[in-house]
Design a protein around this motif. Structure first.
Motif: not given
Length: 57
Positions: A8-13, A16-18, A28-34
């Motif tokens: 997990v590189e960063s969390i934005d609301g 998460a950017h993986l 980076l892969k953008l994934v919903a935190r849900a």
């Protein structure tokens, strides 16, 4: 079937950017935190298999 590990590189609301550990130059892969484990933080290591993410140490 894709099986890989992410950091997990960063969390934005709500997202998460993986970063894949085996292909660090990939975008980076953008994934919903849900879709991710509840207790992730930045720099958490995740394992992805069968459409499911789990935390690894």
């Amino acid at each position: 079937m894709l099986v890989c590990d992410y950091i997990v590189e960063s969390i934005d609301g709500d997202y998460a950017h993986l970063r894949r550990t085996d292909v660090p130059d990939e975008e980076l892969k953008l994934v919903a935190r849900a879709l991710l484990p509840f207790d992730i933080v930045e720099r958490s290591k995740l394992h992805y298999e069968m459409m499911q993410y789990t935390i690894i140490d």
